[in-house]
Motif scaffolding. Structure first.
Motif, short mmCIF file in Angstrom:
data_model
loop_
_atom_site.label_atom_id
_atom_site.label_comp_id
_atom_site.label_asym_id
_atom_site.label_seq_id
_atom_site.Cartn_x
_atom_site.Cartn_y
_atom_site.Cartn_z
N GLU A 146 32.34 46.68 45.61
CA GLU A 146 31.81 45.93 44.17
C GLU A 146 32.99 44.87 43.56
O GLU A 146 32.51 43.97 42.96
CB GLU A 146 31.68 47.16 43.32
CG GLU A 146 30.86 46.53 42.04
CD GLU A 146 30.83 47.83 40.88
OE1 GLU A 146 31.32 48.88 41.15
OE2 GLU A 146 30.60 47.40 39.71
N HIS A 147 34.16 45.30 43.90
CA HIS A 147 35.31 44.34 43.17
C HIS A 147 35.00 43.01 43.91
O HIS A 147 35.04 41.98 43.42
CB HIS A 147 36.51 45.17 43.49
CG HIS A 147 37.73 44.29 43.08
ND1 HIS A 147 39.06 44.41 43.62
CD2 HIS A 147 38.03 43.20 42.16
CE1 HIS A 147 39.89 43.62 43.32
NE2 HIS A 147 39.05 42.70 42.23
N ASP A 205 32.95 37.10 38.42
CA ASP A 205 32.75 38.08 37.45
C ASP A 205 34.36 38.51 37.14
O ASP A 205 34.71 39.58 38.11
CB ASP A 205 31.75 39.10 37.52
CG ASP A 205 30.39 38.59 37.26
OD1 ASP A 205 30.25 37.66 36.37
OD2 ASP A 205 29.40 39.18 37.78
N PHE A 206 35.14 38.22 36.49
CA PHE A 206 36.31 38.64 36.33
C PHE A 206 36.63 39.66 35.18
O PHE A 206 35.89 39.58 34.09
CB PHE A 206 37.27 37.40 35.92
CG PHE A 206 37.42 36.48 37.10
CD1 PHE A 206 37.92 36.87 38.40
CD2 PHE A 206 36.86 35.22 36.94
CE1 PHE A 206 37.90 35.76 39.47
CE2 PHE A 206 36.81 34.13 37.91
CZ PHE A 206 37.31 34.45 39.04
N LYS A 207 37.02 40.91 35.42
CA LYS A 207 37.37 42.20 34.42
C LYS A 207 38.64 42.20 34.12
O LYS A 207 39.58 42.30 34.94
CB LYS A 207 36.66 43.15 35.09
CG LYS A 207 35.17 42.86 35.44
CD LYS A 207 34.31 44.34 35.50
CE LYS A 207 32.98 43.94 35.63
NZ LYS A 207 32.20 44.13 37.04
N SER A 214 32.47 41.86 45.57
CA SER A 214 31.26 41.07 45.22
C SER A 214 31.36 40.47 43.85
O SER A 214 30.98 39.42 43.35
CB SER A 214 30.15 41.67 45.36
OG SER A 214 29.83 42.89 44.68
N ASP A 215 32.09 41.12 42.79
CA ASP A 215 32.25 40.81 41.49
C ASP A 215 33.03 39.54 41.53
O ASP A 215 32.70 38.32 40.83
CB ASP A 215 33.10 41.74 40.69
CG ASP A 215 32.40 42.77 40.00
OD1 ASP A 215 31.12 42.70 40.27
OD2 ASP A 215 32.72 43.59 39.48
N LEU A 216 34.24 39.14 42.06
CA LEU A 216 35.10 38.18 42.52
C LEU A 216 34.28 37.02 42.96
O LEU A 216 34.38 35.77 42.52
CB LEU A 216 36.24 38.36 43.18
CG LEU A 216 37.23 39.46 42.53
CD1 LEU A 216 38.42 39.48 43.60
CD2 LEU A 216 37.64 39.24 41.08
N ASN A 248 31.22 36.24 42.60
CA ASN A 248 30.24 36.19 41.54
C ASN A 248 31.02 35.38 40.29
O ASN A 248 30.52 34.93 39.35
CB ASN A 248 29.53 37.20 40.93
CG ASN A 248 28.28 37.60 41.81
OD1 ASN A 248 27.90 36.90 42.75
ND2 ASN A 248 27.94 38.73 41.62
N LYS A 272 28.17 29.98 31.70
CA LYS A 272 28.86 31.23 31.97
C LYS A 272 30.37 31.07 31.33
O LYS A 272 30.82 31.81 31.00
CB LYS A 272 29.25 31.39 33.50
CG LYS A 272 29.68 32.57 33.95
CD LYS A 272 29.38 33.14 35.43
CE LYS A 272 30.15 34.27 35.95
NZ LYS A 272 29.57 35.46 35.38
#
Ligand SMILES: Cc1ncc(COP(=O)(O)O)c(C=O)c1O
Length: 428
Positions: free
Chosen positions: A39-40, A48-50, A42-44, A46, A255
């Motif tokens: 998940e980490h 999508d930084f958390k 695929s987030d990157l 995308n 975004k």
């Protein structure tokens, strides 16, 4: 917290010691970074930084040492984010390609570094992007070349080697009128110490970090600073408002808002074109940045004194330095520059090309090469080197003549600099 001064930012911005409490900035010589989970990963991918989760993917895109350099430069130039590149040339190229595609054009001041001229009028032309050279750097002349496909205005601040200071207020007003960004090459603005174009309405700053930022003539690098002050969603910039083909339909403006430009530089351009900076070079740049203001103060002081000395010298003419009251850009320099008038001057040698060449070859301390911003004084003969690829007319338009020398002043004692020049003058 109170706004920190330049001198403080240059030694602190962007770095908080990690778990080792290392006071010096660590170098991360790594190509890639492991993912905590699928998940980490695929987030990157995308974008999508958390908060609190590592944002690092692959060093062509991002790297912890490079990030510190980027954050420091964004703080020094007054932008929202920065992107480091392999060289100043790469910074210019990435910034332009981040906005334009074949069929687009941009309007540029004619007072450009020779390498930039080549990039704009040879390489970008081959890609179908047209650079339109205005007659001078005024808003009036630049406006004449704007049409429906114009996507940016471009100027150098303290142009190389004419030393023009653009009238930022007028250029910013022009860019706002046509809703196109103002891009400024601030290499000679010394990383924001002499001038912060973003404060005067510029939207994007590009610069060669190879020069004063690094300061020691040992590493190549470039930096792009995103002012975060441009509306990329105004309908003229499909790369921001339309779904990205290279990023599974992501719309950068939607975004990332005012961080969209810097993010797109990394996500599309560094990823696809590849001119990332090495973390070793970022580290060298950071060592240089820590003393940037002190070096530039001293260099400006010596350059001012050398300009007056050369102006009085019987073997020279046409000394060009922004600090001299008779310089055509002196008033604009007083308006837009702080702390000094720059660390480079030009002068012409009486007797033409032959004597100029003999003079240069007779110097012993001052180095003959093509660079600026080093701690060592450097003399350059632009017409035979940096601007050689330009026609004689284009050279003259850029202020380059066969007897013109560019002099980048270093940190040597001023008497030693004068002695070296004097012994070479005596030989001609
Ligand atoms: C004004 C200016 N911009 C850009 C560059 C290119 O920088 P680099 O040599 O780091 O590619 C230079 C190089 O001299 C320059 O003087």
């Amino acid at each position: 917290m109170k706004k920190l001064h330049f001198e403080t930012l240059q030694v602190h911005a962007g770095y908080k010691p990690d778990q080792t409490n290392s006071c010096g900035i660590p170098i991360y010589p790594t190509t890639a970074y492991s993912f905590d989970s699928s998940e980490h990963g695929s987030d990157l991918f995308n974008l999508d930084f958390k908060e609190g989760v590592s944002p690092y993917i692959y060093t062509r895109l991002n790297n912890p040492t490079n990030s510190i350099f980027e954050q420091r430069m964004a703080a020094l130039e007054g932008g929202v984010a920065a992107v480091a590149t392999a060289s100043g040339q790469a910074a210019e190229m990435i910034a332009i390609l981040n906005i334009m595609k074949a069929g687009d054009n941009f309007v540029t001041s004619p007072y450009l570094y020779g390498g930039t001229y080549n990039l704009f009028f040879v390489s970008l032309k081959d890609l179908g992007i047209e650079a339109r050279m205005a007659k001078d750097d005024s808003a009036e002349e630049m406006e004449k070349l704007i049409d429906g496909q114009t996507k940016a205005l471009y100027t150098e601040n303290i142009g190389n080697p004419k030393f023009n200071v653009p009238d930022f207020e007028k250029l910013a007003a022009l860019s706002q009128k046509y809703e196109i960004p103002l891009i400024v090459d601030n290499t000679f603005g010394c990383g924001g110490y002499l001038c912060r174009p973003i404060e005067y309405g510029a939207n994007i700053v590009v610069e060669s970090a190879t020069k004063w930022i690094g300061g020691h003539g040992n590493s190549m690098g470039g930096i792009i600073i995103d002012g975060g002050n441009f509306n990329w969603g105004n309908g003229k910039f499909p790369k921001y408002s339309e779904p990205s083909e290279g990023y599974h339909g992501l719309k950068f403006w939607d975004k990332f808002g005012n961080g969209a430009f810097a993010m797109r530089c990394v996500a599309e351009n560094l990823r696809d074109l590849g001119p990332c900076i090495s973390p070793f070079n970022s580290w060298n740049m950071l060592q240089g940045v820590e003393t940037l203001s002190i070096r530039v103060d001293k260099m400006c002081q010596t350059t001012m004194e050398m300009a007056k000395w050369l102006d009085q010298h019987e073997k020279t003419f046409d000394v060009c330095y922004l600090g001299l009251e008779n310089n055509e850009y002196h008033q604009l320099a007083k308006k837009y520059l702080h702390h000094g008038f720059g660390c480079v001057l030009t002068f012409r040698v009486k007797g033409g090309y032959e004597k100029t060449v003999k003079f240069v070859e007779s110097l012993k301390l001052i180095t003959h090469l093509t660079n600026i911003g080093d701690v060592r004084s450097i003399i350059t003969h632009p017409s035979s080197t940096t601007h050689r690829q330009m026609s004689e007319e284009a050279q003259a338009a850029a202020g380059v003549y066969p007897d013109l020398l560019r002099f980048s002043i270093g940190l040597e004692h001023i008497d030693d600099i004068k002695d070296d020049l004097e012994q070479a003058f005596e030989l001609i």
